[in-house]
Design a protein around this motif. Sequence first.
Motif, PDB file in Angstrom:
ATOM      1  N   LYS A 180      17.955  37.056 -37.542  1.00 13.18           N
ATOM      2  CA  LYS A 180      18.715  36.664 -38.742  1.00 13.18           C
ATOM      3  C   LYS A 180      17.889  35.809 -39.701  1.00 13.18           C
ATOM      4  O   LYS A 180      18.290  35.603 -40.854  1.00 13.18           O
ATOM      5  N   LEU A 181      16.743  35.310 -39.235  1.00 19.70           N
ATOM      6  CA  LEU A 181      15.896  34.466 -40.074  1.00 19.70           C
ATOM      7  C   LEU A 181      14.909  35.274 -40.911  1.00 19.70           C
ATOM      8  O   LEU A 181      14.301  34.740 -41.833  1.00 19.70           O
ATOM      9  N   LEU A 182      14.737  36.545 -40.591  1.00 22.15           N
ATOM     10  CA  LEU A 182      13.820  37.401 -41.335  1.00 22.15           C
ATOM     11  C   LEU A 182      14.439  37.858 -42.646  1.00 22.15           C
ATOM     12  O   LEU A 182      15.597  38.284 -42.680  1.00 22.15           O
ATOM     13  N   GLU A 183      13.669  37.789 -43.700  1.00 26.56           N
ATOM     14  CA  GLU A 183      14.154  38.238 -45.004  1.00 26.56           C
ATOM     15  C   GLU A 183      13.828  39.699 -45.264  1.00 26.56           C
ATOM     16  O   GLU A 183      14.576  40.381 -45.965  1.00 26.56           O
ATOM     17  N   ASP A 184      12.708  40.170 -44.738  1.00 22.92           N
ATOM     18  CA  ASP A 184      12.274  41.534 -44.986  1.00 22.92           C
ATOM     19  C   ASP A 184      12.961  42.497 -44.015  1.00 22.92           C
ATOM     20  O   ASP A 184      12.842  42.354 -42.797  1.00 22.92           O
ATOM     21  N   ALA A 185      13.691  43.464 -44.545  1.00 22.89           N
ATOM     22  CA  ALA A 185      14.444  44.390 -43.701  1.00 22.89           C
ATOM     23  C   ALA A 185      13.533  45.235 -42.820  1.00 22.89           C
ATOM     24  O   ALA A 185      13.888  45.578 -41.687  1.00 22.89           O
ATOM     25  N   GLY A 186      12.345  45.572 -43.337  1.00 25.05           N
ATOM     26  CA  GLY A 186      11.402  46.346 -42.541  1.00 25.05           C
ATOM     27  C   GLY A 186      10.933  45.588 -41.319  1.00 25.05           C
ATOM     28  O   GLY A 186      10.791  46.153 -40.236  1.00 25.05           O
TER      29      GLY A 186
END
Length: 238
Positions: A167-173
């Motif tokens: 949930k902390l990642l901004e990049d969907a990839g």
Amino acid sequence: MKKLQEQPSEKGDNSSIELLGPMQRRKFFRYAGATAAATTLLLAFTSCNDDDDEMMPTDPETVDLGSGDTGILNYAYALEQLEAAYYAEVVARSLNMFNQTEQQIMQDLKGHEGIHRDFLKAALGSAAIPDLEVDFSAVNFNDKNSILTTARTFEDLGVAAYNGAGKLLEDAGLLTLAGKIVSVEARHAAVIRDLIQNGTFSDTANSQGLDPAMMPTDVLQAAAPFIKTKISANNLPQ
């Protein structure tokens, strides 16, 4: 206490492939090919995100993971370094503690964790944290139960770490790629649990059929007894 060393796969030879045995090499190459493609994507991401926000100062002897998505990747890289170092030690020192099938499992786990480690290091490039100093002095490498219970700790921690950091990642990839890695870590956790006690492969699942999630601070605290290097997660997203 042991300083993490570069594994043979980083030198361009086929040592890690040899460990997997003839019946596993085709699967290995498919897995490695997918990893190479993912690494290309991550390298592109990293090159566009070199300018992170200003970070909090830390002790010069402390390794700071960084901020933003780069920090989360370094967090994952730290854990993969730990796991890769552990299985390398098991294969080097303790294969005689296992039967033939179990030896293959240990070799496969070493290969997979080495791929994860190398994948994240390549993706991070110059933003990667240095090699960590690990400490497995609490593990009895002449005792099968000690080896497996420590492996269970690392695998369960790895699954919970990826689940919590997603949930902390901004990049969907990057989130997609993290999901692919955690699915492999979950298989590792399951097989280790089954080696300890047959039929316990899914014991970590809660009543909703989900594995637990842990935040980076809690994960690093749990891993701290096995990592001599001081690590700061102060600049990671919350």
